[in-house]
Design a protein around this motif. Structure first.
Motif, PDB file in Angstrom:
ATOM      1  N   VAL A  72       0.980  -0.805  -0.062  1.00 24.47           N
ATOM      2  CA  VAL A  72      -0.230   0.256  -0.310  1.00 24.47           C
ATOM      3  C   VAL A  72       0.937   0.694   0.486  1.00 24.47           C
ATOM      4  O   VAL A  72       1.746   1.999   0.742  1.00 24.47           O
ATOM      5  N   TYR A  73       0.375   2.258  -1.303  1.00 24.61           N
ATOM      6  CA  TYR A  73       1.271   2.823  -1.441  1.00 24.61           C
ATOM      7  C   TYR A  73       0.179   4.355  -0.202  1.00 24.61           C
ATOM      8  O   TYR A  73      -0.619   4.701  -0.957  1.00 24.61           O
ATOM      9  N   LEU A  74       1.343   4.997   0.347  1.00 22.54           N
ATOM     10  CA  LEU A  74       0.264   5.870   1.565  1.00 22.54           C
ATOM     11  C   LEU A  74       0.823   7.399   1.086  1.00 22.54           C
ATOM     12  O   LEU A  74       2.403   7.668   0.909  1.00 22.54           O
ATOM     13  N   CYS A  75       0.465   8.335   1.072  1.00 22.53           N
ATOM     14  CA  CYS A  75       1.307   9.989   0.418  1.00 22.53           C
ATOM     15  C   CYS A  75       0.141  10.781   1.715  1.00 22.53           C
ATOM     16  O   CYS A  75      -0.838  10.252   2.546  1.00 22.53           O
ATOM     17  N   ALA A  76       1.249  11.035   2.444  1.00 17.48           N
ATOM     18  CA  ALA A  76       0.669  12.033   3.693  1.00 17.48           C
ATOM     19  C   ALA A  76       1.126  13.812   2.625  1.00 17.48           C
ATOM     20  O   ALA A  76       2.008  14.072   2.401  1.00 17.48           O
ATOM     21  N   SER A  77       0.411  14.423   3.785  1.00 23.39           N
ATOM     22  CA  SER A  77       0.357  15.905   3.294  1.00 23.39           C
ATOM     23  C   SER A  77       0.554  16.883   4.988  1.00 23.39           C
ATOM     24  O   SER A  77      -0.199  16.323   6.297  1.00 23.39           O
ATOM     25  N   SER A  78       1.231  18.059   4.933  1.00 22.00           N
ATOM     26  CA  SER A  78       1.635  18.780   6.428  1.00 22.00           C
ATOM     27  C   SER A  78       1.508  20.374   5.926  1.00 22.00           C
ATOM     28  O   SER A  78       1.752  20.632   4.751  1.00 22.00           O
ATOM     29  N   PRO A  79       1.082  20.894   6.818  1.00 21.30           N
ATOM     30  CA  PRO A  79       1.161  22.301   6.750  1.00 21.30           C
ATOM     31  C   PRO A  79       2.396  23.402   6.456  1.00 21.30           C
ATOM     32  O   PRO A  79       2.223  24.206   6.399  1.00 21.30           O
ATOM     33  N   GLY A  80       3.424  22.124   6.854  1.00 22.77           N
ATOM     34  CA  GLY A  80       4.756  22.741   6.783  1.00 22.77           C
ATOM     35  C   GLY A  80       5.973  21.433   6.970  1.00 22.77           C
ATOM     36  O   GLY A  80       5.034  20.997   7.061  1.00 22.77           O
TER      37      GLY A  80
END
Lengths: 115, 111
Positions: free
Chosen positions: A89-97
């Motif tokens: 499973v390939y997971l992507c994540a984002s964060s504000p900084g």
């Protein structure tokens, strides 16, 4: 607002084919991460984008893996000449900084199966 | 280096308590805890910072011992909804990079 989205949710491919996985981060998030999670395993870091800085590619397992990001929006992870060990499973994540204080918001992942 | 989580798995009855530990060989600046249910994305639980206090929400709390370079997650009076895999992610001071995640602790709460 909308969370992190990924497509496709599932991908089955034959060994040797190329695949492209897409990630749409949360709007306004400057940092974007890709992880790989093999069955029953933890999160393995692949690549990290932060704004206009050069990406940190230190987690990419081989030169068959590459990723691009357009500005602070969509990212694509490309795996060339897929191998069975790429199944995960390939997971992507984002964060504000950037940095260790920022919460990462994960997408639902793309389950890749290489036959 | 990847932080080490213990135990690898734990089974509880509803209402029982559990502790999950996360240890690092590096000096830590922050520890993040996430929970992942089967087939779902990891969900953020809390972050602990160097010099910070013990944190918690609902009946889940955590501590961060900077000297020992470890964090512990405490689940009190566990509920069925607590079942899942818990990951710690560690942040190193001065790194603008990403978190390094442990291999996870699988928690199962039985009725």
């Amino acid at each position: 607002g909308a969370g992190v989205s990924q497509s496709p949710s599932n991908k089955v491919t034959e060994k040797g084919k190329d695949v492209e996985l897409r990630c749409d981060p949360i709007s306004g998030h400057t940092a974007l991460y890709w992880y790989r999670q093999r069955l029953g395993q933890g999160l393995e870091f692949l690549i990290y984008f932060q704004g206009n800085s050069a990406p940190d590619k230190s987690g990419l397992p081989s030169d068959r893996f590459s990723a691009e990001r357009t500005g602070e929006s969509v990212s694509t992870l490309t795996i060339q000449r897929t191998q069975q060990e790429d199944s995960a499973v390939y997971l992507c994540a984002s964060s504000p900084g950037a940095g260790p204080l920022n919460t990462q918001y994960f997408g639902p992942g793309t389950r890749l199966t290489v036959l | 280096q990847q932080p080490v989580q213990s135990p690898q798995a734990v089974i509880l009855r509803e209402g029982e308590d559990a502790v999950i530990n996360c240890s690092s060989s590096k000096a830590l600046y922050s520890v993040h805890w996430y929970r992942q249910k089967h087939g779902e994305a990891p969900i953020f639980l809390m972050i602990l910072l160097k010099g910070g206090e013990q944190k918690g929400h609902d009946k889940i709390s955590a501590s961060f011992n900077e000297k020992k370079q470890q964090s512990s997650l405490y689940l009190t009076a566990s509920q069925l909804s607590y079942s899942g895999t818990y990951f710690c992610g560690t942040g190193v001071s001065g790194s603008a990079r990403q978190l390094t995640f442990g291999s996870g602790t699988q928690l199962t709460v039985l009725p």
